[in-house]
Design a protein around this motif. Sequence first.
Motif, short mmCIF file in Angstrom:
data_model
loop_
_atom_site.label_atom_id
_atom_site.label_comp_id
_atom_site.label_asym_id
_atom_site.label_seq_id
_atom_site.Cartn_x
_atom_site.Cartn_y
_atom_site.Cartn_z
N GLU A 4 0.16 -32.06 -27.94
CA GLU A 4 -1.33 -32.44 -28.14
C GLU A 4 -1.94 -31.20 -28.50
O GLU A 4 -2.92 -30.79 -29.42
N GLU A 5 -1.80 -30.02 -27.83
CA GLU A 5 -2.65 -28.68 -27.97
C GLU A 5 -2.17 -28.18 -29.45
O GLU A 5 -3.30 -27.70 -30.16
N ARG A 6 -0.95 -28.14 -29.93
CA ARG A 6 -0.80 -27.53 -31.18
C ARG A 6 -1.35 -28.54 -32.28
O ARG A 6 -1.82 -28.02 -33.10
N THR A 7 -1.45 -29.69 -31.93
CA THR A 7 -2.08 -30.62 -32.89
C THR A 7 -3.83 -30.21 -33.15
O THR A 7 -4.21 -30.10 -34.15
N HIS A 34 -1.95 -39.62 -32.23
CA HIS A 34 -2.18 -41.08 -31.92
C HIS A 34 -0.79 -41.18 -31.16
O HIS A 34 0.52 -41.21 -32.04
N LEU A 35 -0.71 -41.64 -29.97
CA LEU A 35 0.62 -42.11 -29.37
C LEU A 35 0.85 -43.42 -29.43
O LEU A 35 0.02 -44.25 -29.21
N ARG A 36 2.29 -43.94 -29.63
CA ARG A 36 2.62 -45.37 -29.74
C ARG A 36 3.56 -45.61 -28.73
O ARG A 36 4.53 -45.02 -28.73
N ARG A 69 -4.05 -42.32 -25.21
CA ARG A 69 -3.31 -42.88 -26.65
C ARG A 69 -3.51 -42.26 -27.84
O ARG A 69 -2.90 -41.86 -28.66
N PHE A 70 -4.82 -42.20 -28.15
CA PHE A 70 -5.69 -41.56 -29.27
C PHE A 70 -6.07 -40.02 -29.12
O PHE A 70 -6.94 -39.77 -29.90
N GLY A 71 -5.34 -39.29 -28.25
CA GLY A 71 -5.42 -38.03 -28.01
C GLY A 71 -7.13 -37.58 -27.24
O GLY A 71 -7.53 -38.50 -26.80
N ARG A 72 -7.16 -36.32 -27.17
CA ARG A 72 -8.53 -35.91 -26.49
C ARG A 72 -9.61 -36.33 -27.22
O ARG A 72 -9.83 -36.68 -28.71
N ASP A 79 -17.62 -36.80 -31.80
CA ASP A 79 -18.40 -38.09 -32.54
C ASP A 79 -17.97 -39.26 -31.95
O ASP A 79 -17.88 -40.21 -32.65
N ALA A 80 -17.39 -39.58 -30.98
CA ALA A 80 -16.46 -40.65 -30.25
C ALA A 80 -17.74 -41.79 -30.17
O ALA A 80 -17.59 -43.02 -30.03
N TRP A 81 -18.75 -41.35 -29.75
CA TRP A 81 -19.94 -42.03 -29.42
C TRP A 81 -20.20 -42.89 -30.59
O TRP A 81 -20.68 -43.92 -30.39
N LEU A 82 -20.14 -42.34 -31.67
CA LEU A 82 -20.61 -43.21 -33.11
C LEU A 82 -19.65 -44.44 -33.33
O LEU A 82 -19.99 -45.50 -33.48
N SER A 83 -18.31 -44.24 -32.97
CA SER A 83 -17.38 -45.35 -33.06
C SER A 83 -17.67 -46.37 -31.85
O SER A 83 -17.62 -47.65 -32.04
N GLU A 84 -18.03 -45.97 -30.58
CA GLU A 84 -18.51 -46.79 -29.64
C GLU A 84 -19.81 -47.43 -29.91
O GLU A 84 -19.67 -48.84 -29.65
N ASP A 85 -20.72 -46.64 -30.53
CA ASP A 85 -21.78 -47.35 -30.84
C ASP A 85 -21.85 -48.62 -31.84
O ASP A 85 -22.48 -49.71 -31.85
N ILE A 86 -21.06 -48.36 -32.94
CA ILE A 86 -20.44 -49.27 -33.99
C ILE A 86 -19.94 -50.45 -33.48
O ILE A 86 -20.18 -51.72 -33.58
N GLN A 87 -18.84 -50.16 -32.42
CA GLN A 87 -18.16 -51.64 -31.66
C GLN A 87 -19.27 -52.11 -31.14
O GLN A 87 -19.09 -53.25 -30.97
N ARG A 88 -20.08 -51.62 -30.17
CA ARG A 88 -21.29 -52.25 -29.42
C ARG A 88 -22.11 -53.06 -30.33
O ARG A 88 -22.47 -54.34 -29.98
N ALA A 89 -22.46 -52.50 -31.58
CA ALA A 89 -23.48 -53.23 -32.35
C ALA A 89 -22.71 -54.47 -33.20
O ALA A 89 -23.21 -55.52 -33.32
#
Length: 408
Positions: free
Chosen positions: A350-353, A361-363, A373-376, A380-390
């Motif tokens: 993860e650190e090297r990535t 992305h771990l599966r 699962r989707f790394g650290r 900008d993660a708040w943007l994806s979360e706001d889209i999902q809530r909308a």
Amino acid sequence: MLEDLRRQFGAQVRPVADGQGVVAAVAPRDLEQARAVVAWAERGGHQLVPAGAGTKRHWTSPPHGPAVALDLRGLSRVVEYSPEDMTITVEAGITLGALQEHLARNGQRLTLDPPHPDRATIGGILAANDSGPIRFGFGTARDIVIGMSMIQPDGEIIRSGGKVVKNVAGYDLHKLYIGSFGTLGPIATVTFRLRPVPEARGLVVLAPADAVEAEQMIATTLAGRTRPVMIELLNARMAATVGLPARLTLVIGFEDNAEAVRWQCATLVQELGGAPLGPAEGRRVYQALCEAAGADVATSFKAAVPGSETAGFVQRADRRPMRLIARAGNGIVYGLLEEPMPDEAWRDLEERTAACGGSLHLRGRLPGAILPRFGRRRGDAWLSEDIQRAFDPQATFAPERLGFAAVS
């Protein structure tokens, strides 16, 4: 919940006991019934997980609490096909293999080649944004989808894009659904841009001594006169799996008319060495490359890194027992573990990535709580979360599967 579901949808309902949060599955006969199931879930406050054949189910976390799987494989019609315009509209439950077979009758194809085409549905492939070796030449689903219809939480249909290549101006909302893993809602229908089936395909196999030479070969290819559609880098274990000598291997592929393919293969061999594969062997290796990243293992990962870092990333990861295949022209690396890795090895990966500006992305089965699962978490993660809530304010579609907090 299960009895109410059966009262509403009868024989389309079956119980599920997999310990993964899904307690029932409902397989609607048509789009109208699929809309009714979605509306039922929102009215009752139930979680609903859009699903196809389940080939990518292990890519996300299970939903919290009891959930219903919406099995969309019954929605498999070809809605509209215009060979002369090279476009097709299909329902999301059709498999990629069935769609390619339908298109081949007119010498056309979809430029997607992910694993399991005979089982993977179009909706599942798009929801996971899955792809295969020729993504270097033709891009991902976002590059060939020109329109889509989606089911909102209240059961209503929304549409984005169009049915012709030149769309009217507006927001391509459907691109948000590609790679959303169903957390914005089910995909109902999709319109694709098509391409002709190529007259010929040619593969050249090269054996770089190490990551440095591999990068040099890739750079020379990209700056040269040829136009490859695929550049695959395999470690020794993966090379052996696809039936090639067990060593660090580059496979570079071309598609065009037969004369152009022969010229490009010969030119690459002249510039870099290597050996072209014969037609039968080339078909076998290409199919093996398409399936390589989808092998059934307990744990795997997908890393996205800068293209210039791909070979070095593969060489460093190869210190552990795993099969590695990289879409070297795109900076995508798939790792399939052959045995469990210690916690410090996961942290180092993860650190090297992260150090090279990539994402991980771990599966499958994860190493405890060592890594999300989707790394650290990105800034900008708040943007994806706001889209999902909308799109899904009541969290009907189980956003926690991607690490998003459920809406209260």
